[in-house]
Design a protein around this motif. Structure first.
Motif, PDB file in Angstrom:
ATOM      1  N   GLY A 167       0.825  -1.206   0.000  1.00 37.49           N
ATOM      2  CA  GLY A 167       0.000   0.000   0.000  1.00 37.49           C
ATOM      3  C   GLY A 167       0.858   1.254   0.000  1.00 37.49           C
ATOM      4  N   VAL A 168       0.486   2.234  -0.809  1.00 39.02           N
ATOM      5  CA  VAL A 168       1.168   3.532  -0.836  1.00 39.02           C
ATOM      6  C   VAL A 168       0.097   4.616  -0.759  1.00 39.02           C
ATOM      7  CG1 VAL A 168       2.623   5.112  -2.150  1.00 39.02           C
ATOM      8  CG2 VAL A 168       3.128   2.663  -2.179  1.00 39.02           C
ATOM      9  N   ILE A 169       0.191   5.475   0.259  1.00 40.12           N
ATOM     10  CA  ILE A 169      -0.779   6.549   0.465  1.00 40.12           C
ATOM     11  C   ILE A 169      -0.065   7.890   0.328  1.00 40.12           C
ATOM     12  CG2 ILE A 169      -2.387   7.622   2.087  1.00 40.12           C
ATOM     13  CD1 ILE A 169      -2.773   4.863   3.349  1.00 40.12           C
ATOM     14  N   PHE A 170      -0.630   8.784  -0.466  1.00 44.60           N
ATOM     15  CA  PHE A 170      -0.069  10.128  -0.657  1.00 44.60           C
ATOM     16  C   PHE A 170      -0.792  11.093   0.289  1.00 44.60           C
ATOM     17  CE2 PHE A 170       0.690   7.798  -4.545  1.00 44.60           C
ATOM     18  CZ  PHE A 170       2.013   8.093  -4.825  1.00 44.60           C
ATOM     19  N   ALA A 171      -0.073  11.579   1.290  1.00 47.30           N
ATOM     20  CA  ALA A 171      -0.711  12.355   2.354  1.00 47.30           C
ATOM     21  C   ALA A 171      -0.898  13.825   2.013  1.00 47.30           C
ATOM     22  CB  ALA A 171       0.102  12.236   3.645  1.00 47.30           C
ATOM     23  N   ASN A 172      -0.111  14.364   1.092  1.00 49.13           N
ATOM     24  CA  ASN A 172      -0.160  15.804   0.806  1.00 49.13           C
ATOM     25  C   ASN A 172      -0.911  16.172  -0.467  1.00 49.13           C
ATOM     26  OD1 ASN A 172       2.527  15.551   2.512  1.00 49.13           O
ATOM     27  ND2 ASN A 172       1.895  17.692   2.621  1.00 49.13           N
ATOM     28  N   ILE A 173      -1.248  15.187  -1.282  1.00 56.91           N
ATOM     29  CA  ILE A 173      -1.843  15.480  -2.584  1.00 56.91           C
ATOM     30  C   ILE A 173      -3.174  16.234  -2.414  1.00 56.91           C
ATOM     31  CG2 ILE A 173      -2.856  14.422  -4.644  1.00 56.91           C
ATOM     32  CD1 ILE A 173       0.109  14.146  -4.694  1.00 56.91           C
ATOM     33  N   ALA A 207      -3.177   5.246  -3.193  1.00 58.34           N
ATOM     34  CA  ALA A 207      -4.405   5.973  -2.870  1.00 58.34           C
ATOM     35  C   ALA A 207      -4.052   7.369  -2.355  1.00 58.34           C
ATOM     36  CB  ALA A 207      -5.220   5.217  -1.819  1.00 58.34           C
ATOM     37  N   ASP A 208      -4.981   8.317  -2.563  1.00 56.09           N
ATOM     38  CA  ASP A 208      -4.860   9.660  -2.004  1.00 56.09           C
ATOM     39  C   ASP A 208      -5.723   9.751  -0.750  1.00 56.09           C
ATOM     40  OD1 ASP A 208      -3.270  10.226  -4.162  1.00 56.09           O
ATOM     41  OD2 ASP A 208      -4.826  11.311  -5.280  1.00 56.09           O
ATOM     42  N   CYS A 209      -5.668  10.911  -0.096  1.00 53.97           N
ATOM     43  CA  CYS A 209      -6.413  11.086   1.156  1.00 53.97           C
ATOM     44  C   CYS A 209      -7.650  11.974   1.006  1.00 53.97           C
ATOM     45  CB  CYS A 209      -5.503  11.679   2.224  1.00 53.97           C
ATOM     46  SG  CYS A 209      -4.251  10.539   2.834  1.00 53.97           S
ATOM     47  N   ASN A 210      -7.935  12.442  -0.199  1.00 59.63           N
ATOM     48  CA  ASN A 210      -9.075  13.352  -0.342  1.00 59.63           C
ATOM     49  C   ASN A 210     -10.373  12.628  -0.698  1.00 59.63           C
ATOM     50  OD1 ASN A 210      -8.063  12.824  -3.033  1.00 59.63           O
ATOM     51  ND2 ASN A 210      -9.407  14.476  -3.753  1.00 59.63           N
ATOM     52  N   ASN A 211     -10.335  11.289  -0.721  1.00 60.54           N
ATOM     53  CA  ASN A 211     -11.554  10.519  -0.961  1.00 60.54           C
ATOM     54  C   ASN A 211     -11.988   9.836   0.325  1.00 60.54           C
ATOM     55  OD1 ASN A 211     -12.029  10.708  -3.947  1.00 60.54           O
ATOM     56  ND2 ASN A 211      -9.937   9.912  -3.969  1.00 60.54           N
ATOM     57  N   VAL A 212     -13.206  10.144   0.747  1.00 60.41           N
ATOM     58  CA  VAL A 212     -13.771   9.502   1.929  1.00 60.41           C
ATOM     59  C   VAL A 212     -14.633   8.356   1.435  1.00 60.41           C
ATOM     60  CG1 VAL A 212     -15.240   9.794   3.947  1.00 60.41           C
ATOM     61  CG2 VAL A 212     -13.778  11.674   3.187  1.00 60.41           C
ATOM     62  N   LEU A 213     -14.188   7.130   1.659  1.00 61.62           N
ATOM     63  CA  LEU A 213     -14.945   5.992   1.160  1.00 61.62           C
ATOM     64  C   LEU A 213     -14.673   4.765   1.997  1.00 61.62           C
ATOM     65  CD1 LEU A 213     -13.381   4.393  -2.027  1.00 61.62           C
ATOM     66  CD2 LEU A 213     -12.125   6.002  -0.620  1.00 61.62           C
ATOM     67  N   SER A 214     -15.587   3.827   1.894  1.00 61.33           N
ATOM     68  CA  SER A 214     -15.415   2.518   2.501  1.00 61.33           C
ATOM     69  C   SER A 214     -15.417   1.516   1.360  1.00 61.33           C
ATOM     70  CB  SER A 214     -16.557   2.224   3.479  1.00 61.33           C
ATOM     71  OG  SER A 214     -16.418   0.941   4.018  1.00 61.33           O
ATOM     72  N   ALA A 215     -14.243   1.006   1.020  1.00 62.36           N
ATOM     73  CA  ALA A 215     -14.125   0.108  -0.128  1.00 62.36           C
ATOM     74  C   ALA A 215     -13.420  -1.173   0.287  1.00 62.36           C
ATOM     75  CB  ALA A 215     -13.345   0.784  -1.254  1.00 62.36           C
ATOM     76  N   CYS A 253     -10.812   7.955  -8.737  1.00 60.25           N
ATOM     77  CA  CYS A 253     -10.548   8.356  -7.349  1.00 60.25           C
ATOM     78  C   CYS A 253      -9.056   8.277  -7.027  1.00 60.25           C
ATOM     79  CB  CYS A 253     -11.329   7.463  -6.387  1.00 60.25           C
ATOM     80  SG  CYS A 253     -13.113   7.672  -6.483  1.00 60.25           S
ATOM     81  N   ASN A 254      -8.230   8.094  -8.060  1.00 62.83           N
ATOM     82  CA  ASN A 254      -6.773   7.967  -7.873  1.00 62.83           C
ATOM     83  C   ASN A 254      -6.411   6.824  -6.927  1.00 62.83           C
ATOM     84  OD1 ASN A 254      -5.836   9.953  -9.644  1.00 62.83           O
ATOM     85  ND2 ASN A 254      -6.129  11.573  -8.141  1.00 62.83           N
ATOM     86  N   ILE A 255      -7.204   5.763  -6.976  1.00 62.10           N
ATOM     87  CA  ILE A 255      -6.874   4.520  -6.282  1.00 62.10           C
ATOM     88  C   ILE A 255      -6.501   3.523  -7.372  1.00 62.10           C
ATOM     89  CG2 ILE A 255      -7.768   2.673  -4.818  1.00 62.10           C
ATOM     90  CD1 ILE A 255      -9.625   4.807  -3.572  1.00 62.10           C
ATOM     91  N   ILE A 256      -5.221   3.215  -7.469  1.00 59.01           N
ATOM     92  CA  ILE A 256      -4.673   2.532  -8.646  1.00 59.01           C
ATOM     93  C   ILE A 256      -3.899   1.293  -8.216  1.00 59.01           C
ATOM     94  CG2 ILE A 256      -3.171   2.802 -10.654  1.00 59.01           C
ATOM     95  CD1 ILE A 256      -3.644   5.847 -10.435  1.00 59.01           C
ATOM     96  N   LEU A 257      -4.193   0.175  -8.877  1.00 61.10           N
ATOM     97  CA  LEU A 257      -3.531  -1.104  -8.591  1.00 61.10           C
ATOM     98  C   LEU A 257      -2.787  -1.580  -9.832  1.00 61.10           C
ATOM     99  CD1 LEU A 257      -3.160  -3.624  -6.706  1.00 61.10           C
ATOM    100  CD2 LEU A 257      -5.278  -4.523  -7.721  1.00 61.10           C
ATOM    101  N   MET A 258      -1.517  -1.956  -9.642  1.00 56.78           N
ATOM    102  CA  MET A 258      -0.736  -2.526 -10.740  1.00 56.78           C
ATOM    103  C   MET A 258       0.421  -3.318 -10.156  1.00 56.78           C
ATOM    104  SD  MET A 258       1.479   0.700 -12.250  1.00 56.78           S
ATOM    105  CE  MET A 258       0.197   1.948 -12.152  1.00 56.78           C
ATOM    106  N   LYS A 259       1.123  -4.065 -10.996  1.00 57.93           N
ATOM    107  CA  LYS A 259       2.301  -4.793 -10.538  1.00 57.93           C
ATOM    108  C   LYS A 259       3.424  -3.799 -10.222  1.00 57.93           C
ATOM    109  CE  LYS A 259       1.740  -9.483 -12.221  1.00 57.93           C
ATOM    110  NZ  LYS A 259       2.302 -10.595 -12.991  1.00 57.93           N
ATOM    111  N   LYS A 260       4.204  -4.153  -9.229  1.00 62.27           N
ATOM    112  CA  LYS A 260       5.263  -3.251  -8.767  1.00 62.27           C
ATOM    113  C   LYS A 260       6.297  -2.978  -9.855  1.00 62.27           C
ATOM    114  CE  LYS A 260       8.371  -4.728  -5.886  1.00 62.27           C
ATOM    115  NZ  LYS A 260       9.079  -5.214  -4.687  1.00 62.27           N
TER     116      LYS A 260
END
Length: 372
Positions: free
Chosen positions: A8-14, A124-132, A193-200
């Motif tokens: 998981g990688v979260i961008f806190a300032n975006i 993922a970014d922090c500006n989306n409030v969601l339960s996924a 929502c800038n929640i993106i999954l791909m191979k490393k």
């Protein structure tokens, strides 16, 4: 694929420019929300509930509050010997310069990616409030054979933040054929929502190539540029509660929408963890009244509160009326005051006899430590 194979990688300032009044001294991820949470709690909790055990939080500046909140990751069960929570400030390359963009931030943390044993990366970014449930996203990614899967929702295009992709043409199986960036329209769109999954390895390859060309837009130069070359799929999360914060107004609207029981039930369908501040129960005075509000513990309420979100440690004086407002931690409102459609940051003080009013379409926002 399961959570243990995903980093998981979260961008806190975006996107923190969208909440400039609330992010002057903190990251977007540190912004308080819904009486007891911070915005970073939602992507963190969603990842952990989906089985992800290693999460890096990429931060840029003003991250003291963020460090204070996430600590070692114990509230999310991320304080562990193997994997766990990692804070990734912009000093790992021996430079005090800040990340200029998302490509720079990922490239600057390439060692963190290299040293991780996971096969996939979920960003993922922090500006989306969601339960996924990201495990469903992982399953859809694997089943479709996608190179990249992007979580999106159908709704009004966010207007005040840059670099938002809209999916203009999507096949029946979810493959994206055409997309645009920062589309100007009032119609409903299917947006990322800038929640993106791909191979490393794919992320490393794409970002290294973009960085070598001095490209600055991850969405344009990495995602859009490869829509015809890679299999990029959309995962529709419209049935979940999703609120995209792109302004003070949207922050207010999304917050107030949680006064409706159905919305709260959707958002908290899976557990959302946070750092707890132990406090006494809220004390209500003999002449106080409360209607349709969310109130945290540790408050003293002696006046009338209606359609409000009240954080911990708030004090509301006698004969005071507070309506349609969001009062953050340790706000004090004196006696005989009238407050309507106001957002107060932490430690705001409103004196006795003050009348302060905004509108539901234009809430007044008071910055941290304001005295009125």
């Amino acid at each position: 694929m399961n959570g243990k194979t995903v980093l998981g990688v979260i961008f806190a300032n975006i996107h923190e420019e969208a909440l400039d009044s609330l992010t002057a001294m903190r990251t977007m991820g540190s912004v308080p929300f819904c009486s007891r949470f911070r915005l970073i709690d939602f992507p963190l909790s969603n990842m952990v509930e989906s089985g992800i055990t290693k999460i890096g939080v990429v931060t840029n500046s003003n991250f003291q509050s963020l460090m204070d909140h996430v600590g070692t990751g114990k509230p999310w069960d991320l304080s562990r010997k193997n994997d766990g929570l990692y804070l990734l400030p912009p000093f790992s390359l021996g430079s005090a310069s800040m990340w200029g963009n998302r490509i720079d931030a990922i490239y600057g943390n390439m060692n963190f990616l290299h040293q991780s044993n996971q096969t996939y990366v979920l960003m993922a970014d922090c500006n989306n409030v969601l339960s996924a449930d990201y495990s469903k996203l992982m399953a859809a990614h694997e089943e479709s054979g996608a190179d990249i899967t992007i979580l999106g929702v159908k709704g009004k295009m966010p207007a005040n933040i840059g670099s938002v992709l809209s999916f203009d043409k999507v096949d029946g199986d979810g493959r994206i054929r055409e997309m645009s960036l920062d589309r100007q329209t009032d119609d409903e769109v299917f947006y990322s929502c800038n929640i993106i999954l791909m191979k490393k390895y794919l992320l490393e390859t794409l970002v290294t190539a973009a960085h070598s060309k001095n490209e600055v837009s991850f969405q344009r130069n990495v995602i859009m540029a490869n829509v015809d070359k890679l299999k990029i799929y959309a995962y529709d999360a419209t049935d979940s509660f999703v609120g995209t914060i792109d302004s003070i107004q949207s922050y207010y609207d999304i917050s107030m929408s949680l006064l409706e029981k159905d919305n709260r039930k959707k958002l908290f369908a899976s557990p959302i963890s946070t750092k707890e501040r132990d406090d006494m129960p809220t004390l209500y005075g003999p002449d106080s009244s409360l209607k349709n509000s969310l109130v945290a513990d540790g408050c003293i309420i002696e006046g009338k509160v209606e359609n409000c979100i009240i954080f911990k440690g708030v004090k509301i004086g006698k004969n005071t009326v507070v309506k349609d407002s969001i009062l953050m931690q340790d706000t004090v409102v004196g006696d005989n005051s009238r407050v309507s459609c106001v957002i107060t940051d932490k430690n705001v003080s409103i004196k006795d006899g003050v009348e302060l009013s905004g509108a539901k379409t234009f809430p007044v926002c008071l910055t941290k430590g304001t005295r009125i």
